[in-house]
Enzyme design. Sequence first.
Site, PDB file in Angstrom:
ATOM      1  CB  SER A 571      -5.453   4.796  -7.873  1.00 26.14           C
ATOM      2  OG  SER A 571      -4.575   5.691  -7.226  1.00 26.14           O
ATOM      3  CG  ASP A 652      -4.203   2.102  -0.412  1.00 22.18           C
ATOM      4  OD1 ASP A 652      -3.209   2.850  -0.424  1.00 22.18           O
ATOM      5  OD2 ASP A 652      -5.129   2.205  -1.236  1.00 22.18           O
ATOM      6  CG  HIS A 684      -2.644   2.156  -4.162  1.00 21.40           C
ATOM      7  ND1 HIS A 684      -3.745   2.758  -3.588  1.00 21.40           N
ATOM      8  CD2 HIS A 684      -2.497   2.753  -5.380  1.00 21.40           C
ATOM      9  CE1 HIS A 684      -4.229   3.674  -4.414  1.00 21.40           C
ATOM     10  NE2 HIS A 684      -3.499   3.688  -5.502  1.00 21.40           N
TER      11      HIS A 684
END
Length: 732
Positions: A571, A652, A684
Site C-alpha cells: 500500500s 483492489d 487490497h
Amino acid sequence: MTLTQKFTPEALLSAPRRSPAIPNCDGTLALYTVSTYSFEEHKRSSQIRLLKIGAGQSNVVVDDTAASEPVWIGSGEFIYLKGGENGTTNIVHVGDIVSPKPKTTQIASVNGAISNVKVTHLANNTLAFVASALATPEGKLYNGETAQKPLSSAKVYTSLFARHWDSWNTENVSSLWYSTLVKADGKWSLSAELINALAGTGLSSPVPPFGGTGDFDISTSGLVFVAKDPELDPAIYTKTNLYYIPLSSFTETSPPAPTMVQTPGLEGYSNSPVFSHSGKKVAFTRMKSNQYESDKTRLLVVPDISDLSKPAQEFYATEDGKGGWDSRPDSILWSLNDSELFVTAEQTGANVIFKLPSSPSEADKLPESVRSIDSGSVADIKILSTNTNTTTTTTTTNPTSSSSSETRLFVTSSSLIDNSCYSIANPSAGTFSTVSSASKQGKTFGLHRRSVSDITFKGAGDYDVHALVMKPSDFDSKKKYPLAFLIHGGPQGAWADSWSTRWNPAVFAEQGYVVVAPNPTGSTGYGMALQNGIKGSWGGRPYEDLEKCFEYIEKEMGYVDTERAVALGASYGGYMINWIQGHPLGRKFKALVCHDGVFSTLNQWSSEELFFPIHDFSGTIYDNREEYEKWDPARFLNEWATPQLIIHSELDYRLPVTEGLAAFNVLQAKKIDSKLLVYPDENHWVLKPENSLVWHREVLGWINKYSGVEEEQKRMAGQQVNLADRTQDKAE
C-alpha cells in the site's frame, strides 16, 4: 495440524485463529470462535468453543463451518447464526452449555444474510434483538440468492462511489433490523419479522466496507448508530454522524425518525458508540476534519440520550480546537457503575488501555494507562463480573488490594510471538492474570520474547523515530544476518507488537533475517505532530526517516549485514518501495518487494475514497496538480535499477491493478530483474489461505535469492543430508 520445528508460512497460515472471547454475565464462562485451515485437506474448519475462565480450559460446543457470532442471552445459554439454504440465516439456540450434551434448537430462519448481532434484556423472558443486513431500495430485506438476476452485466452510474474497496456499489444498502426474542414454555422464538430501523431515512449503517458491531449499540432506551452524512458526497467527505432512535419495546412497526447528536466543531468520522449500563448516557468518538480519514479521534459523551437539544460533551477540549490529549481513542467500555471509561489507543508500537472518569468535567488530568498484559497489543476489552475466581498466576504492579465492587476487564490481546491471549485485568489494583494463551504454538516453533526488541533513532528533524526489531529464534550475536526492512502502509498506520497473518515479522526472521520495522513520519501512536508531518511530504520526511533508520542500522547494529539488505512494503509501503527505487536508498538493497503500491500519484483519482488524496496532497488533482507531481515515483523511472517483485490484485479498487502492471512493464522494458504476481480474486489484502501461501513462497523466494539466504539454506540442507548419511554409515 502437524507442527514442524520451524515457523514457516504453512505453520503461520494453518495455526488456529481465535476471535475475541466474550464472558457471560457471571464472569465464569466465555465464548469464542476458532478457525483452522488445513493445507492437506484444502479446507477450513471452524468451531464455537466455551472457555471456563477460572480453570483456563475450553471445550467445543459447536463444530460447524456455517456457525458464527455466538451471543450470550443468559449465564448458561447463547444463540449463534448459521447460514441456511437459499440465502437464509438461521438463529440457533444452545442451552445448558455446561452439561455434557447441550441442547441445540433452531429458533428462527431469516430470509436474508444477517450479521453483527446484539441483544439486551428488556424484561423477564424478553430480549431486544438487532442485526445488520442489506435492504432493497424499498426498505425490504435483501436476499442475494433469491433476488431476480439482471439479464445484462452492465453497470450505470451517475454519481461518485461507483465502486468501493472490492465491490461495485449497488442500490442495496446496509441497514439495522430489530425485533425481540421471547421465551415461552421454556422455548425461545423471534417474536416477529425483522423491522428495518432505517427505512425511508436515507441513512445506512453499519458504514461499509468495514463497519460492524462497533457502528451501533442498543439499550432498553433504544438504538444509537453512526451513518454517513446524507448531504455530503461519501467519496469526497468522511463525515459520519451519530443518530439515536428511541425504542421502548423493539416491536414498533414504524420506528421514530432518527435524531442526530450535535457535535459543534467536529465534522469527521463518528465511531464506537456505547451506551452506559444505565442506558442514559452514550460515549463515542469523533474526528474534527471531514476530509481526513486518520484525524485525531476525540472522546465525547452524551449526558442524557433522551435530551439531544444540547450538544455532546468533549473530553480534554481546548480553546484552539486541537484537544488536550494527543492520542487517538478507539474502542470504549463503561465501568460497572458507569463512573469510569476504559478506552484503547495506540502508544509507541502497541495498543493499550487507558482509564478516565466518565464525565468530562471530572477529567482534570490525562488518562492513565492500565497494565493489562505482559506485552503485545490489546485487541478487545469486555467487562468481567466480580464473581470470577481465577486460579491463574497473577502479576501485581500495585500493592493496593481490590474490592468486589471494582471493575475488572476481560482482555483479548496478541503479540509478535503470540496470536491470541485472554487475560483478566484489575485496573484499580494494578494486577492482571493470563487465562488462556496460544503462545505454546509460538514456543513450539522456537518463538520467544527475547527475539523481539526495538530501537529509537533521530529522524529527519528534531524528533525521534521508533522501530520494532525481530531476530531469528536461533540468533547468534557473533554472526551477521541480512536485513529485512519492512515499510508499513497507511500511510497513517504503524507496525505494532501484535500478530499478523499477512505481514508477520517472525516469518521473515525465521528465514534468517534481522527484521527492522520502522514507524517514520506519518505513523500513528506517536502523537499527531509526527503523524500529520506526512501531509504534503509523501516522499519527503518519511523517506528521510527511513534513510536515517538505515544509517542507524549500519552504525549501531553490528550483527546486521546491510550489504545483503532487502526492503518490502505494501500500500503506502508499496508506494515507498517505488519511491526508494528511484532514489539513492534504492541502491542499498539487493531486492525490493512492492505489494499493491502506487506507480504514479497522478493516478490517485482512479481510487474510490477521494478524500484520501485530497487531504494528503492538499487539494484536488485539478487544483493542485503540482503537489501530486512532486511526489510521483514515475518521475524517477530513469533511476530504477534494483530487482523488484510486483504483487497486485484485480479486486483492489483502492489501488487498481494497472498500478502494478505499469511498474512491472517499466522494469521489464528496462531489463531489470523483475517478477509479477497477480491475484484475480483478492482485494487490497491477500486473504485466502492458498493464495497467501503462494504469496509467502514467492516473496521469500524472491528476497532469499538476492540476499544469499537461498544459498545458505541449500548449504545447510546439504550439511544435514551429509550428517544423516554419516549417521546411517555408523549404524551399519
